[in-house]
Design a protein around this motif. Structure first.
Motif, PDB file in Angstrom:
ATOM      1  N   GLN A 124     -14.671 -16.084 -16.231  1.00  0.00           N
ATOM      2  CA  GLN A 124     -14.776 -15.094 -15.174  1.00  0.00           C
ATOM      3  C   GLN A 124     -13.665 -14.077 -15.340  1.00  0.00           C
ATOM      4  OE1 GLN A 124     -14.738 -17.012 -11.404  1.00  0.00           O
ATOM      5  NE2 GLN A 124     -16.807 -17.782 -11.598  1.00  0.00           N
ATOM      6  N   LYS A 125     -14.059 -12.839 -15.289  1.00  0.00           N
ATOM      7  CA  LYS A 125     -13.099 -11.760 -15.460  1.00  0.00           C
ATOM      8  C   LYS A 125     -12.355 -11.552 -14.148  1.00  0.00           C
ATOM      9  CE  LYS A 125     -12.891  -6.901 -16.703  1.00  0.00           C
ATOM     10  NZ  LYS A 125     -13.674  -5.717 -17.010  1.00  0.00           N
ATOM     11  N   GLN A 126     -11.040 -11.582 -14.218  1.00  0.00           N
ATOM     12  CA  GLN A 126     -10.241 -11.312 -13.031  1.00  0.00           C
ATOM     13  C   GLN A 126      -9.869  -9.845 -13.031  1.00  0.00           C
ATOM     14  OE1 GLN A 126      -6.858 -13.848 -13.027  1.00  0.00           O
ATOM     15  NE2 GLN A 126      -7.992 -15.626 -12.332  1.00  0.00           N
ATOM     16  N   GLU A 127     -10.192  -9.190 -11.913  1.00  0.00           N
ATOM     17  CA  GLU A 127      -9.848  -7.774 -11.808  1.00  0.00           C
ATOM     18  C   GLU A 127      -8.390  -7.634 -11.451  1.00  0.00           C
ATOM     19  OE1 GLU A 127     -12.164  -4.994  -9.713  1.00  0.00           O
ATOM     20  OE2 GLU A 127     -14.012  -6.081 -10.035  1.00  0.00           O
ATOM     21  N   LYS A 128      -7.785  -6.642 -12.067  1.00  0.00           N
ATOM     22  CA  LYS A 128      -6.405  -6.359 -11.716  1.00  0.00           C
ATOM     23  C   LYS A 128      -6.387  -5.695 -10.349  1.00  0.00           C
ATOM     24  CE  LYS A 128      -5.353  -3.898 -15.341  1.00  0.00           C
ATOM     25  NZ  LYS A 128      -4.591  -3.062 -16.255  1.00  0.00           N
ATOM     26  N   THR A 129      -5.470  -6.128  -9.541  1.00  0.00           N
ATOM     27  CA  THR A 129      -5.307  -5.454  -8.268  1.00  0.00           C
ATOM     28  C   THR A 129      -4.220  -4.409  -8.437  1.00  0.00           C
ATOM     29  OG1 THR A 129      -3.752  -7.136  -7.520  1.00  0.00           O
ATOM     30  CG2 THR A 129      -6.054  -7.413  -6.873  1.00  0.00           C
ATOM     31  N   ASN A 130      -4.530  -3.236  -7.996  1.00  0.00           N
ATOM     32  CA  ASN A 130      -3.611  -2.123  -8.137  1.00  0.00           C
ATOM     33  C   ASN A 130      -2.952  -1.861  -6.784  1.00  0.00           C
ATOM     34  OD1 ASN A 130      -2.298   0.018  -9.268  1.00  0.00           O
ATOM     35  ND2 ASN A 130      -4.000   1.452  -9.029  1.00  0.00           N
ATOM     36  N   THR A 131      -2.355  -2.917  -6.201  1.00  0.00           N
ATOM     37  CA  THR A 131      -1.758  -2.789  -4.890  1.00  0.00           C
ATOM     38  C   THR A 131      -0.268  -2.526  -5.034  1.00  0.00           C
ATOM     39  OG1 THR A 131      -3.361  -4.364  -4.042  1.00  0.00           O
ATOM     40  CG2 THR A 131      -1.450  -3.908  -2.660  1.00  0.00           C
ATOM     41  N   PRO A 132       0.150  -1.324  -4.706  1.00  0.00           N
ATOM     42  CA  PRO A 132       1.573  -1.033  -4.809  1.00  0.00           C
ATOM     43  C   PRO A 132       2.350  -1.713  -3.679  1.00  0.00           C
ATOM     44  CG  PRO A 132       0.361   0.899  -4.059  1.00  0.00           C
ATOM     45  CD  PRO A 132      -0.636  -0.182  -4.334  1.00  0.00           C
ATOM     46  N   THR A 133       3.563  -2.122  -3.980  1.00  0.00           N
ATOM     47  CA  THR A 133       4.411  -2.676  -2.939  1.00  0.00           C
ATOM     48  C   THR A 133       5.173  -1.526  -2.302  1.00  0.00           C
ATOM     49  OG1 THR A 133       6.152  -3.072  -4.547  1.00  0.00           O
ATOM     50  CG2 THR A 133       4.662  -4.893  -4.102  1.00  0.00           C
ATOM     51  N   THR A 134       5.136  -1.495  -0.991  1.00  0.00           N
ATOM     52  CA  THR A 134       5.731  -0.363  -0.291  1.00  0.00           C
ATOM     53  C   THR A 134       6.623  -0.829   0.836  1.00  0.00           C
ATOM     54  OG1 THR A 134       3.909  -0.207   1.254  1.00  0.00           O
ATOM     55  CG2 THR A 134       3.710   1.089  -0.753  1.00  0.00           C
ATOM     56  N   THR A 170       2.716   4.915   3.503  1.00  0.00           N
ATOM     57  CA  THR A 170       1.283   4.889   3.747  1.00  0.00           C
ATOM     58  C   THR A 170       0.562   4.521   2.457  1.00  0.00           C
ATOM     59  OG1 THR A 170       1.535   6.600   5.413  1.00  0.00           O
ATOM     60  CG2 THR A 170      -0.676   6.231   4.567  1.00  0.00           C
ATOM     61  N   VAL A 171      -0.362   3.594   2.563  1.00  0.00           N
ATOM     62  CA  VAL A 171      -1.162   3.171   1.417  1.00  0.00           C
ATOM     63  C   VAL A 171      -2.597   3.601   1.680  1.00  0.00           C
ATOM     64  CG1 VAL A 171      -1.998   1.202   0.090  1.00  0.00           C
ATOM     65  CG2 VAL A 171       0.343   1.214   0.945  1.00  0.00           C
ATOM     66  N   TYR A 172      -3.226   4.177   0.677  1.00  0.00           N
ATOM     67  CA  TYR A 172      -4.618   4.625   0.768  1.00  0.00           C
ATOM     68  C   TYR A 172      -5.478   3.689  -0.062  1.00  0.00           C
ATOM     69  CZ  TYR A 172      -2.528   8.764   2.765  1.00  0.00           C
ATOM     70  OH  TYR A 172      -1.829   9.611   3.568  1.00  0.00           O
ATOM     71  N   THR A 173      -6.640   3.326   0.487  1.00  0.00           N
ATOM     72  CA  THR A 173      -7.525   2.387  -0.187  1.00  0.00           C
ATOM     73  C   THR A 173      -8.970   2.861  -0.083  1.00  0.00           C
ATOM     74  OG1 THR A 173      -8.141   0.048  -0.343  1.00  0.00           O
ATOM     75  CG2 THR A 173      -7.834   0.919   1.854  1.00  0.00           C
ATOM     76  N   CYS A 174      -9.816   2.310  -0.925  1.00  0.00           N
ATOM     77  CA  CYS A 174     -11.236   2.648  -0.925  1.00  0.00           C
ATOM     78  C   CYS A 174     -11.967   1.762   0.074  1.00  0.00           C
ATOM     79  CB  CYS A 174     -11.810   2.445  -2.325  1.00  0.00           C
ATOM     80  SG  CYS A 174     -13.599   2.716  -2.422  1.00  0.00           S
ATOM     81  N   PRO A 175     -12.825   2.325   0.909  1.00  0.00           N
ATOM     82  CA  PRO A 175     -13.590   1.495   1.853  1.00  0.00           C
ATOM     83  C   PRO A 175     -14.504   0.483   1.161  1.00  0.00           C
ATOM     84  CG  PRO A 175     -13.778   3.831   2.424  1.00  0.00           C
ATOM     85  CD  PRO A 175     -13.083   3.751   1.106  1.00  0.00           C
ATOM     86  N   MET A 176     -14.964   0.807  -0.033  1.00  0.00           N
ATOM     87  CA  MET A 176     -15.870  -0.088  -0.756  1.00  0.00           C
ATOM     88  C   MET A 176     -15.141  -1.023  -1.720  1.00  0.00           C
ATOM     89  SD  MET A 176     -18.828   0.548   0.424  1.00  0.00           S
ATOM     90  CE  MET A 176     -19.901  -0.237  -0.745  1.00  0.00           C
ATOM     91  N   HIS A 177     -13.938  -0.656  -2.131  1.00  0.00           N
ATOM     92  CA  HIS A 177     -13.162  -1.450  -3.085  1.00  0.00           C
ATOM     93  C   HIS A 177     -11.751  -1.647  -2.539  1.00  0.00           C
ATOM     94  CE1 HIS A 177     -16.293   0.606  -5.545  1.00  0.00           C
ATOM     95  NE2 HIS A 177     -16.449  -0.631  -5.972  1.00  0.00           N
ATOM     96  N   PRO A 178     -11.551  -2.616  -1.642  1.00  0.00           N
ATOM     97  CA  PRO A 178     -10.244  -2.793  -1.013  1.00  0.00           C
ATOM     98  C   PRO A 178      -9.133  -3.185  -1.987  1.00  0.00           C
ATOM     99  CG  PRO A 178     -11.763  -4.529  -0.351  1.00  0.00           C
ATOM    100  CD  PRO A 178     -12.553  -3.539  -1.142  1.00  0.00           C
ATOM    101  N   ASP A 179      -9.493  -3.575  -3.211  1.00  0.00           N
ATOM    102  CA  ASP A 179      -8.467  -3.894  -4.198  1.00  0.00           C
ATOM    103  C   ASP A 179      -7.831  -2.641  -4.794  1.00  0.00           C
ATOM    104  OD1 ASP A 179     -11.108  -3.604  -5.297  1.00  0.00           O
ATOM    105  OD2 ASP A 179     -10.280  -4.148  -7.246  1.00  0.00           O
ATOM    106  N   VAL A 180      -8.450  -1.479  -4.577  1.00  0.00           N
ATOM    107  CA  VAL A 180      -7.886  -0.213  -5.037  1.00  0.00           C
ATOM    108  C   VAL A 180      -6.918   0.278  -3.966  1.00  0.00           C
ATOM    109  CG1 VAL A 180      -8.390   2.195  -5.598  1.00  0.00           C
ATOM    110  CG2 VAL A 180      -9.911   0.387  -6.385  1.00  0.00           C
ATOM    111  N   ALA A 181      -5.689   0.542  -4.362  1.00  0.00           N
ATOM    112  CA  ALA A 181      -4.688   1.035  -3.411  1.00  0.00           C
ATOM    113  C   ALA A 181      -3.809   2.057  -4.116  1.00  0.00           C
ATOM    114  CB  ALA A 181      -3.849  -0.117  -2.884  1.00  0.00           C
ATOM    115  N   GLU A 182      -3.568   3.153  -3.441  1.00  0.00           N
ATOM    116  CA  GLU A 182      -2.746   4.234  -3.980  1.00  0.00           C
ATOM    117  C   GLU A 182      -1.745   4.675  -2.929  1.00  0.00           C
ATOM    118  OE1 GLU A 182      -2.946   5.367  -7.089  1.00  0.00           O
ATOM    119  OE2 GLU A 182      -4.740   4.232  -7.627  1.00  0.00           O
ATOM    120  N   LEU A 183      -0.692   5.336  -3.359  1.00  0.00           N
ATOM    121  CA  LEU A 183       0.328   5.824  -2.444  1.00  0.00           C
ATOM    122  C   LEU A 183       0.056   7.235  -1.953  1.00  0.00           C
ATOM    123  CD1 LEU A 183       3.529   4.433  -4.191  1.00  0.00           C
ATOM    124  CD2 LEU A 183       2.340   3.539  -2.189  1.00  0.00           C
ATOM    125  N   LYS A 184      -0.997   7.860  -2.468  1.00  0.00           N
ATOM    126  CA  LYS A 184      -1.345   9.214  -2.030  1.00  0.00           C
ATOM    127  C   LYS A 184      -2.862   9.296  -1.881  1.00  0.00           C
ATOM    128  CE  LYS A 184      -1.425  10.687  -6.763  1.00  0.00           C
ATOM    129  NZ  LYS A 184      -0.821  11.232  -7.879  1.00  0.00           N
TER     130      LYS A 184
END
Length: 65
Positions: free
Chosen positions: A21-31, A35-49
């Motif tokens: 099983q492929k494990q997806e990398k989580t791109n969750t920045p530590t802050t 403010t962290v911005y995320t995708c409504p459909m892909h909560p594992d996606v997180a950006e600082l802008k």
């Protein structure tokens, strides 16, 4: 007896041949109070802008804790 051994070997080979099983990398920045911005459909996606999701192109929204 031979039939049971052959079936056992086939079962082991079938289990070993399944792709891992492929494990997806989580791109969750530590802050710290940023403010962290995320995708409504892909909560594992997180950006600082704000921007768009790299997976689906939707606008990122402010993450609600």
């Amino acid at each position: 007896m031979k039939k049971a051994i052959i079936i056992g070997i086939m079962a082991v080979l079938a289990a070993c041949s399944q792709p891992a099983q492929k494990q997806e990398k989580t791109n969750t920045p530590t802050t710290n109070n940023q403010t962290v911005y995320t995708c409504p459909m892909h909560p594992d996606v997180a950006e600082l802008k704000p921007g768009t999701c790299p997976k689906c192109g939707m606008d990122l929204v402010e993450k609600q804790d």
